[in-house]
Design an enzyme around this catalytic site. Structure first.
Site, PDB file in Angstrom:
ATOM      1  N   ASP A  21       0.814  -1.211   0.000  1.00 51.94           N
ATOM      2  CA  ASP A  21       0.000   0.000   0.000  1.00 51.94           C
ATOM      3  C   ASP A  21       0.849   1.262   0.000  1.00 51.94           C
ATOM      4  O   ASP A  21       0.305   2.365  -0.010  1.00 51.94           O
ATOM      5  CB  ASP A  21      -0.937   0.007   1.215  1.00 51.94           C
TER       6      ASP A  21
ATOM      7  N   ASP B  74       1.526 -10.044   8.970  1.00 53.31           N
ATOM      8  CA  ASP B  74       2.046  -8.692   8.969  1.00 53.31           C
ATOM      9  C   ASP B  74       3.513  -8.760   8.585  1.00 53.31           C
ATOM     10  O   ASP B  74       4.199  -9.751   8.888  1.00 53.31           O
ATOM     11  CB  ASP B  74       1.888  -8.042  10.338  1.00 53.31           C
TER      12      ASP B  74
ATOM     13  N   ASP C  11       6.193  -7.798   9.635  1.00 52.10           N
ATOM     14  CA  ASP C  11       7.247  -7.991  10.634  1.00 52.10           C
ATOM     15  C   ASP C  11       7.119  -9.334  11.343  1.00 52.10           C
ATOM     16  O   ASP C  11       7.865  -9.606  12.282  1.00 52.10           O
ATOM     17  CB  ASP C  11       7.208  -6.864  11.672  1.00 52.10           C
TER      18      ASP C  11
ATOM     19  N   ASP D  14     -10.278  -7.811  12.131  1.00 53.78           N
ATOM     20  CA  ASP D  14     -10.109  -9.223  12.458  1.00 53.78           C
ATOM     21  C   ASP D  14     -11.212  -9.752  13.373  1.00 53.78           C
ATOM     22  O   ASP D  14     -11.852 -10.758  13.070  1.00 53.78           O
ATOM     23  CB  ASP D  14      -8.727  -9.458  13.091  1.00 53.78           C
TER      24      ASP D  14
END
Length: 627
Positions: free
Chosen positions: A191, A241, A243, A333
């Site tokens: 993004d 994600d 990380d 979520d």
């Protein structure tokens, strides 16, 4: 020591081979880039050596070192007798009844509005204490499915990113590509529309998705990926994600749960690998460990688990059937899980650390993360009543506990404020027998502390509690936003902390201890009555917790300053040069590239997907299946 039902992963092809440094072949760091992993740190070992505690932080790091793997405790946690724990829970219930029967009497009413606030706070926390004890009482490590899905299942792996450091993104992409147990296609969802990420995808031979706008934030990014990959998409998809580094056996552990057609999502724990960086990161890690330990295991036994945004695998058709990820929520979520549960589809929890991520490294990052979670959960509580009506009773109860937790900070503010009002102005919440407060409240308080320690297996310490108390104002701010439907812009939690002291964020935490000291000095001028001494003692407990949180934030800045002042002791490691990431001979790619073989753009909705240019590392466009 390997916990029961946690069979060790074979030593071959472990996470270390995908994301750790073999050594002298290490490539030098790009200009201005810090090493993200100290030499010798093996992420696989960090996962393999886990004991029943999820992520105990390391004591201290060497100067300039950044930990990415949770260090195991020297010894496993002491065995917790369930009979002794049950006895303490019974003591907790009895002490709660003892306290409330004293408090809830007409003669206890002092200043009526303040008494009402105290009673409301106590009843709220009594509900949460009883719910916590009941949930953790169901804490069992259930037998998980072991049989792999028939054939060779296909899985799309989505890694959303916006502006995170490129080295962090690359580590996750390489590890995702190395997962076994399925035919995997990795798609990086950028993004940020960054040329560097596009080039990285081309170099690694994975697919790249960049939207023309960022509508819906992370949820919109994932929905765009589901739409663009629909034609040749896999029946299952993972989300990490950028990380969170998955282990090679992530899919081998999670996919078997999807053999049950009623299971829509399989969630795994979130573990912070940088917990040893400083006291704030360690405290945040302990808060996560409590949630992803006994709470999530107990919640799973009630059939009320929910998706937590990363480190999960989902059934594509189930998610698409409910309209995808809700783009009008900051916590897409849990809202998605509620939508699925309302249709009779389950989210299950696999209690095994299968990925390592990065926790917030400074107070601004922590506040940003907590404010986003709090606002999103309270928005589900306040503004989606129809969704609750379609849930079962156990699901309603557990979702209610999960969402109203984000109001607990408001009760902390009540407890911090009442002693100050009594000492400064003489406004007493409790009227008759105010001096008896401590003798009736102390047993309940002691039982709560003991039960928190026993039920969390020692993972939740004083510093985790201090961090919660010192940032209690976040919950009030989030509640006001959710009530007035004022949106909070989705912000990605920063992955690198700053060494400057966040005075503006610490100001609310400094106010209460300062006011308590001033009020106590004022009251002491005329001599303290037993009731005032009670208020001083009660206020001192809260002030100590808040002051400790302020000290932790300061210590965190010192740790970050040390890290930034000292150059990394070694060059960053080549993340997977020797990992054997090309596909085994004879294996076919998962599917056709998302765009044409000529490297052109394929447009789907508002998204454009780009394949690596032809001829550039094209051999790496293979999909890693089981070894």
């Amino acid at each position: 020591m390997t916990p029961k039902n946690f069979p060790p992963e074979p030593p071959t092809a472990d996470l270390g081979s995908a994301v750790t440094a073999p050594s002298a072949a290490a490539a030098p760091a790009a200009s201005g880039e810090r090493s993200l992993q100290p030499a010798g740190v093996d992420l696989a070992a960090g996962l393999e050596r886990r004991t029943l505690d999820i992520a105990r932080p390391r004591p201290e790091l060497a100067r300039g070192e950044r930990a990415l793997a949770p260090a195991p405790s020297a010894l496993p946690p002491a065995p917790v007798s369930r009979w002794v724990t049950a006895l303490w829970v019974a003591v907790g219930v009895a002490s709660l009844v003892y306290y409330l029967q004293w408090l809830l009497r007409p003669e206890r009413v002092g200043v009526a509005p303040l008494y009402a606030l105290l009673v409301a706070a106590d009843l709220f926390n009594a509900f949460h204490a009883l719910s916590f004890w009941a949930t953790c009482a169901r804490d069992r490590r259930r037998e998980r499915r072991r049989e792999p899905l028939p054939g060779e299942p296909r899985v799309d792996v989505f890694v959303p990113t916006v502006d995170e450091p490129l080295a962090i993104v690359e580590r996750t992409l390489r590890a995702a590509r190395a997962m076994r147990g399925a035919r995997v296609r990795v798609v990086v969802l950028d993004d940020g529309n960054r040329p560097q990420v596009r080039a990285l995808a081309a170099r690694l031979g994975i697919d790249y998705l960049a939207r023309r706008d960022r509508a819906g934030a992370k949820a919109g990014n994932l929905n765009a990926a589901l739409a663009v990959t629909a034609a040749d998409g896999a029946p299952f998809f993972c989300v990490f994600d950028c990380d969170h580094v998955p282990a090679p056996h992530f899919l081998e552990r999670t996919l078997p749960e999807l053999a049950d057609p009623d299971v829509a999502i399989v969630q795994t724990p979130q573990v912070y690998g940088n917990a040893g960086l400083g006291p704030l990161t360690a405290a945040a890690s302990e808060q996560q460990a409590l949630f992803f330990g006994p709470i999530s295991r107990g919640r799973d036994r009630f059939g009320a688990s929910f998706c937590c945004g990363t480190n999960f695998v989902a059934r594509r058709d189930a998610v698409v059937a409910v309209g995808g990820f809700p783009e009008d929520s900051l916590t897409e979520d849990i809202v998605l899980s509620a939508d699925l549960a309302a249709r009779g589809l389950r989210t299950v929890y696999v209690d095994e650390p299968l990925a390592i991520g990065l926790g917030p490294e400074d107070l601004p990052s922590y506040v940003s993360q907590q404010l986003r979670w709090a606002t999103g959960c309270l928005e589900l509580l306040f503004r989606r009543p129809r969704l609750w009506l379609r849930l079962g009773w156990a699901q309603r109860w557990q979702f209610l506990v999960a969402t109203t937790y984000w109001l607990s900070g408001c009760t902390i503010l009540v407890y911090l404020t009442l002693p100050i009002l009594r000492l400064a102005f003489g406004w007493q919440a409790i009227g008759e027998d105010a001096a008896g407060f401590i003798t009736h409240f102390a047993p309940y308080f002691l039982a709560c502390v003991v039960n928190l320690g026993r039920l969390s297996e020692g993972m939740y310490t004083f510093r985790a509690l201090a961090l919660a108390w010192s940032t209690a104002w976040i919950h009030l701010f989030a509640a006001l936003r959710a009530l007035v439907a004022r949106g909070l812009k989705f912000r990605v939690t920063p992955k690198e902390g700053r060494a400057d002291l966040p005075v503006r964020l610490l100001a609310p935490a400094v106010v209460w201890p300062s006011l308590l000291v001033a009020a106590a000095l004022h009251a002491a001028g005329g001599g303290l009555t037993p009731g005032e001494l009670n208020n001083v003692a009660f206020g001192a407990i809260g002030a100590t917790l808040v002051a400790t949180g302020v000290w932790m934030a300061w210590r965190q800045t010192r740790a970050l300053a040390c890290r930034s002042d000292v150059a990394p002791p070694t060059a960053p490691v080549p993340l997977a040069e020797a990992a054997g990431l090309s596909a085994p001979a004879g294996r076919e790619p998962l599917a056709q590239p998302l765009a044409s073989a000529a490297g052109g753009d394929a447009v789907g909705g508002d998204a454009a997907v780009t394949s690596p240019p032809p001829g550039e590392n094209h051999g790496l466009r293979r999909t890693i299946s089981s070894a």
